[in-house]
Design a protein around this motif. Structure first.
Motif, PDB file in Angstrom:
ATOM      1  N   UNK A 155       0.833  -1.201   0.000  1.00  0.00           N
ATOM      2  CA  UNK A 155       0.000   0.000   0.000  1.00  0.00           C
ATOM      3  C   UNK A 155       0.869   1.252   0.000  1.00  0.00           C
ATOM      4  N   UNK A 156       1.922   1.252   0.800  1.00  0.00           N
ATOM      5  CA  UNK A 156       2.822   2.403   0.850  1.00  0.00           C
ATOM      6  C   UNK A 156       3.432   2.656  -0.525  1.00  0.00           C
ATOM      7  N   UNK A 157       3.850   1.601  -1.186  1.00  0.00           N
ATOM      8  CA  UNK A 157       4.442   1.723  -2.520  1.00  0.00           C
ATOM      9  C   UNK A 157       3.424   2.272  -3.526  1.00  0.00           C
ATOM     10  N   UNK A 158       2.231   1.685  -3.570  1.00  0.00           N
ATOM     11  CA  UNK A 158       1.236   2.084  -4.573  1.00  0.00           C
ATOM     12  C   UNK A 158       0.665   3.476  -4.278  1.00  0.00           C
ATOM     13  N   UNK A 159       0.325   3.758  -3.020  1.00  0.00           N
ATOM     14  CA  UNK A 159      -0.189   5.085  -2.694  1.00  0.00           C
ATOM     15  C   UNK A 159       0.881   6.140  -2.956  1.00  0.00           C
ATOM     16  N   UNK A 160       2.128   5.834  -2.613  1.00  0.00           N
ATOM     17  CA  UNK A 160       3.223   6.775  -2.869  1.00  0.00           C
ATOM     18  C   UNK A 160       3.391   7.034  -4.347  1.00  0.00           C
ATOM     19  N   UNK A 161       3.346   5.981  -5.145  1.00  0.00           N
ATOM     20  CA  UNK A 161       3.463   6.126  -6.598  1.00  0.00           C
ATOM     21  C   UNK A 161       2.302   6.954  -7.146  1.00  0.00           C
ATOM     22  N   UNK A 162       1.092   6.680  -6.674  1.00  0.00           N
ATOM     23  CA  UNK A 162      -0.072   7.428  -7.141  1.00  0.00           C
ATOM     24  C   UNK A 162       0.001   8.904  -6.779  1.00  0.00           C
ATOM     25  N   UNK A 163       0.354   9.195  -5.532  1.00  0.00           N
ATOM     26  CA  UNK A 163       0.450  10.594  -5.112  1.00  0.00           C
ATOM     27  C   UNK A 163       1.579  11.314  -5.843  1.00  0.00           C
ATOM     28  N   UNK A 164       2.664  10.619  -6.132  1.00  0.00           N
ATOM     29  CA  UNK A 164       3.735  11.209  -6.938  1.00  0.00           C
ATOM     30  C   UNK A 164       3.235  11.512  -8.346  1.00  0.00           C
ATOM     31  N   UNK A 165       2.475  10.569  -8.948  1.00  0.00           N
ATOM     32  CA  UNK A 165       1.881  10.807 -10.280  1.00  0.00           C
ATOM     33  C   UNK A 165       0.984  12.041 -10.246  1.00  0.00           C
ATOM     34  N   UNK A 166       0.146  12.132  -9.208  1.00  0.00           N
ATOM     35  CA  UNK A 166      -0.766  13.260  -9.066  1.00  0.00           C
ATOM     36  C   UNK A 166       0.007  14.573  -8.966  1.00  0.00           C
ATOM     37  N   UNK A 167       1.014  14.589  -8.135  1.00  0.00           N
ATOM     38  CA  UNK A 167       1.828  15.802  -7.940  1.00  0.00           C
ATOM     39  C   UNK A 167       2.474  16.237  -9.260  1.00  0.00           C
ATOM     40  N   UNK A 168       3.030  15.289 -10.006  1.00  0.00           N
ATOM     41  CA  UNK A 168       3.671  15.611 -11.285  1.00  0.00           C
ATOM     42  C   UNK A 168       2.668  16.157 -12.299  1.00  0.00           C
ATOM     43  N   UNK A 169       1.457  15.617 -12.287  1.00  0.00           N
ATOM     44  CA  UNK A 169       0.445  16.086 -13.249  1.00  0.00           C
ATOM     45  C   UNK A 169       0.014  17.526 -12.958  1.00  0.00           C
TER      46      UNK A 169
END
Length: 175
Positions: A159-173
């Motif tokens: 969960x930490x990996x996937x949520x972190x990846x998702x929030x990073x994607x969101x931030x970059x967008x």
């Protein structure tokens, strides 16, 4: 040869002891959350979290299968906004339906997992002003079966990996 059997016996015993302790000690209630601060006003961030279509533009779970099939229904950004997904073994099949909306502040969804295992959870995105930006908190709550309790440490890592990846994607967008 006797030493190998002794070592194997000890390993099996430790696994059994861990399983019993996990089933008895870990709570059936599971909560996970992760946050990120995005340098943008919450109205702008809301455009990327306020509907199921917007969420799937950066959703790391959906991106795990490039051939995922997603079907949307309901009114985007409103209660009842939903999607059904069907993907490979890693992604599985399920549905996500918006059950609560406070525009520019919070969106809550009910998740129904169909495969590879049956289950339900609730997920939310909570937006709050922080410094000159917006703190985005992604949460998930569900009830763990006894077997899932044993896997809780691994679940936390995933969960930490996937949520972190998702929030990073969101931030970059957004930034």
């Amino acid at each position: 040869m006797k030493t190998i059997f002794k070592i194997l016996g000890i390993i099996i015993l430790l696994i059994i002891v861990y399983a019993v302790i996990a089933m008895l000690a870990f709570s059936k209630d599971y909560h996970f959350e992760k946050s990120v601060v995005i340098n943008a006003p919450k109205e702008k961030v809301w455009q990327y979290v306020g509907s199921t279509k917007a969420f799937n533009a950066w959703n790391p779970f959906a991106k795990a299968d490039k051939n995922i099939q997603i079907t949307y229904s309901g009114t985007s950004g409103q209660i009842g906004d939903s999607y059904h997904w069907k993907g490979n073994d890693q992604v599985g099949e399920g549905e996500q339906t918006v059950i609560g909306v406070i525009p520019n502040e919070r969106i809550t969804s009910k998740l129904h997992f169909i495969s590879p295992w049956e289950g339900e959870a609730k997920a939310s995105f909570i937006l709050a002003p922080e410094s000159n930006g917006t703190k985005v908190t992604w949460t998930m709550d569900n009830e763990l079966t006894p077997m899932m309790k044993m896997m809780k440490p691994m679940m936390n890592g995933q969960m930490d990996k996937m949520f972190g990846q998702g929030l990073d994607n969101l931030k970059k967008m957004i930034e």
